[in-house]
Enzyme design. Structure first.
Site, mmCIF file in Angstrom:
data_model
loop_
_atom_site.group_PDB
_atom_site.id
_atom_site.type_symbol
_atom_site.label_atom_id
_atom_site.label_comp_id
_atom_site.label_asym_id
_atom_site.label_seq_id
_atom_site.Cartn_x
_atom_site.Cartn_y
_atom_site.Cartn_z
ATOM 1 N N LYS A 207 50.616 41.580 61.275
ATOM 2 C CA LYS A 207 50.404 40.445 60.370
ATOM 3 C C LYS A 207 49.008 39.839 60.571
ATOM 4 C CE LYS A 207 50.532 36.920 57.889
ATOM 5 N NZ LYS A 207 51.363 36.111 57.107
ATOM 6 N N CYS A 261 46.309 30.404 56.454
ATOM 7 C CA CYS A 261 46.551 31.749 56.994
ATOM 8 C C CYS A 261 45.243 32.441 57.337
ATOM 9 C CB CYS A 261 47.284 32.588 55.959
ATOM 10 S SG CYS A 261 48.647 31.716 55.217
HETATM 11 N N1 SAJ Z 1 39.263 34.182 48.719
HETATM 12 C C1 SAJ Z 1 37.938 34.433 48.370
HETATM 13 N N2 SAJ Z 1 37.648 35.633 47.778
HETATM 14 C C2 SAJ Z 1 38.602 36.569 47.514
HETATM 15 C C3 SAJ Z 1 39.938 36.313 47.885
HETATM 16 C C4 SAJ Z 1 40.238 35.100 48.481
HETATM 17 O O1 SAJ Z 1 37.053 33.612 48.587
HETATM 18 O O2 SAJ Z 1 38.241 37.623 46.962
HETATM 19 C C5 SAJ Z 1 39.609 32.916 49.378
HETATM 20 C C6 SAJ Z 1 40.572 32.048 48.592
HETATM 21 O O3 SAJ Z 1 39.914 31.292 47.627
HETATM 22 C C7 SAJ Z 1 41.176 31.216 49.702
HETATM 23 C C8 SAJ Z 1 41.236 32.181 50.871
HETATM 24 O O4 SAJ Z 1 40.299 33.206 50.573
HETATM 25 O O5 SAJ Z 1 40.344 30.116 50.034
HETATM 26 C C9 SAJ Z 1 42.585 32.808 51.110
HETATM 27 O O6 SAJ Z 1 43.212 33.130 49.876
HETATM 28 P P1 SAJ Z 1 44.039 34.480 49.638
HETATM 29 O O7 SAJ Z 1 44.528 34.444 48.251
HETATM 30 O O8 SAJ Z 1 43.242 35.647 50.056
HETATM 31 O O9 SAJ Z 1 45.202 34.405 50.697
HETATM 32 P P2 SAJ Z 1 46.336 33.326 51.070
HETATM 33 O O10 SAJ Z 1 45.837 32.545 52.243
HETATM 34 O O11 SAJ Z 1 46.803 32.572 49.902
HETATM 35 O O12 SAJ Z 1 47.514 34.325 51.529
HETATM 36 C C10 SAJ Z 1 47.253 35.283 52.534
HETATM 37 C C11 SAJ Z 1 47.765 36.643 52.057
HETATM 38 N N3 SAJ Z 1 47.306 37.694 52.958
HETATM 39 C C12 SAJ Z 1 46.677 38.818 52.491
HETATM 40 O O13 SAJ Z 1 46.444 38.984 51.327
HETATM 41 C C13 SAJ Z 1 46.307 39.831 53.515
HETATM 42 C C14 SAJ Z 1 49.303 36.626 51.988
HETATM 43 O O14 SAJ Z 1 49.806 37.903 51.683
HETATM 44 C C15 SAJ Z 1 49.874 36.144 53.338
HETATM 45 O O15 SAJ Z 1 51.296 36.076 53.306
HETATM 46 C C16 SAJ Z 1 49.343 34.753 53.585
HETATM 47 O O16 SAJ Z 1 47.914 34.857 53.718
HETATM 48 C C17 SAJ Z 1 49.961 34.205 54.852
HETATM 49 O O17 SAJ Z 1 50.861 33.348 54.739
HETATM 50 O O18 SAJ Z 1 49.611 34.676 55.939
#
Ligand code: SAJ
Length: 402
Positions: A207, A261
């Site tokens: 994870k 996360c």
């Molecule tokens: N972000 C970017 N660029 C991107 C993707 C995301 O700047 O291309 C930023 C988002 O705006 C945000 C942060 O990253 O600030 C995180 O957003 P996210 O959508 O990537 O992830 P979370 O935090 O909403 O959810 C993640 C997910 N993990 C993965 O995709 C590996 C989710 O599957 C997990 O269950 C979750 O963390 C968790 O609870 O751990």
């Protein structure tokens, strides 16, 4: 064998616990949810929700109305216990496992022989054994022969939680084979994805590795955005081009990385192996630096005005949610107000109130701003067109405006 009619006690009714509890309630299980907040308990018992997540309101209402989901401040006896409490970090980016410890101590008096105890909270390797197992042991429970203890990390994406809760593959790792098998059997009763069996430490690390993988890739995109800005290149267009290569998939730059996360979990690996986790630490540093870089851009643009009105679009940590935990957008807004470059206006379509900040209508922000700072690519903002902005300056940290 689990029949789908067992009783389940879910500890922690937040972004993971509540969707899980209500889903299980609608699948026929008798679910009792536990939370330390009386407000949260009261809201859920009325069939309502305290967080924004598509369709969660319908699910909770249905589970509560059918009598399959109840909530209180205290646990009850159950066949299965699910711990879904926060695992933030404390000073020095060290994992704070006190919520997991407290939750386990709270359920221990209710755990009976044959029960299954599952930790879903994202945790550093060893937590299931050293915190959950240890607390149960200290309560006089024989974790080797009397009960089953396993880790099954949640993997759902905020904004798509209900679909991913059912569709995603799950990793299940017990403290011993019997625990793994029991937990696999349970998840198979309600998950369409594959349920993958391993041991607890591997499940815990997998994870952390998933979220760290994403953090490193976003850091790459954020680093590129700063280099492209210096070179006068539109990073979003450049990434679209590069991603046409069949084996390239660069993620999107933004104002930084937020949420509870991805901005947190890599530190759990760094804390375990500070000497070895060099790439992981650097990616965190790159992403943590990005809000400061955005603020420098705003300050540069503000120099052209005497006292500009700066309109900030979005304060949540990402698009189409109301969650502000570790939000880089919120950090930027707070800093901007401290910098006193001009008047700061704020809008977020999903947030009405936020500790002391005044949020105003989107139209007002559009109308009155000299500089528009787009921080979150909420669907409402994606309808904006650069041509509509006339002489306003747009700083689009997400590449949302065409
Ligand atoms: N972000 C970017 N660029 C991107 C993707 C995301 O700047 O291309 C930023 C988002 O705006 C945000 C942060 O990253 O600030 C995180 O957003 P996210 O959508 O990537 O992830 P979370 O935090 O909403 O959810 C993640 C997910 N993990 C993965 O995709 C590996 C989710 O599957 C997990 O269950 C979750 O963390 C968790 O609870 O751990």
């Amino acid at each position: 064998m689990y029949t789908g009619k067992e009783t389940i006690c879910v500890v922690g009714l937040g972004y993971i616990g509540l969707p899980t509890a209500s889903l299980l309630g609608t699948k026929g299980f008798h679910v009792h949810g536990v939370d330390i907040s009386k407000d949260v308990v009261d809201i859920i018992n009325q069939g309502k929700i305290h967080i924004v997540e598509p369709d969660l309101d319908i699910l909770v209402k249905s589970a509560v109305q059918s009598g399959k989901l109840t909530a209180s401040l205290q646990p009850t006896e159950a066949d299965i216990f699910i711990i879904a409490v926060p695992t933030p970090f404390k000073d020095g980016y060290q994992p704070d496992l006190s919520y997991v410890e407290r939750a386990t101590r709270t359920i221990a008096p209710y755990v009976r022989p044959g029960n299954l105890v599952i930790l879903e909270s994202t945790s550093p390797p060893g937590t299931t054994e050293e915190v959950v197992g240890e607390q149960l042991r200290q309560a006089g429970i024989d974790i080797d022969t009397s009960v089953y203890v396993a880790h099954c990390p949640e993997r759902v994406l905020p904004g798509k939680i209900l679909r991913e809760l059912i569709e995603n593959d799950r990793i299940v790792g017990g403290l011993n084979d019997a625990s793994t098998n029991k937990a696999v059997e349970f998840y198979k009763t309600f998950i369409n994805g594959e349920v993958l069996a391993t041991d607890a430490r591997t499940a815990e690390m997998a994870k952390l590795a998933e979220n760290t993988y994403r953090d490193i890739n976003i850091a790459y995109a954020n680093e590129l955005s700063m280099i492209c800005d210096q070179e006068g290149i539109n990073v979003f267009e450049m990434i679209r081009m590069a991603n046409r290569h069949p084996r390239v998939n660069i993620l999107s730059p933004g104002p930084g990385v937020g949420g509870h996360c991805i901005a947190v979990d890599p530190w759990f690996i760094v804390a375990r192996a500070p000497e070895k986790a060099r790439l992981i630490r650097t990616a965190r540093e790159v992403n943590n630096y990005k809000p400061k870089w955005v603020l420098e851009r705003v300050a540069m643009k503000a120099e052209k005005f005497k006292r500009p009105v700066i309109g900030c679009l979005g304060i949540s940590f990402k698009a189409d949610v109301d969650d502000i935990r570790e939000s880089p957008a919120l950090e930027i807004v707070h800093e901007l107000m401290q910098m006193n470059l001009g008047e700061v206006l704020i809008n977020d379509p999903n947030i009405k109130k936020c500790n002391g900040l005044e949020l105003i209508d989107y139209e007002d922000v559009l109308e009155r701003s000299d500089i528009l700072l787009l921080l979150v690519d909420h669907k409402q903002y994606k309808k904006l067109r650069a041509t509509d902005l006339k002489e306003k300056i747009l700083i689009d940290t997400r590449g949302a405006v065409l």
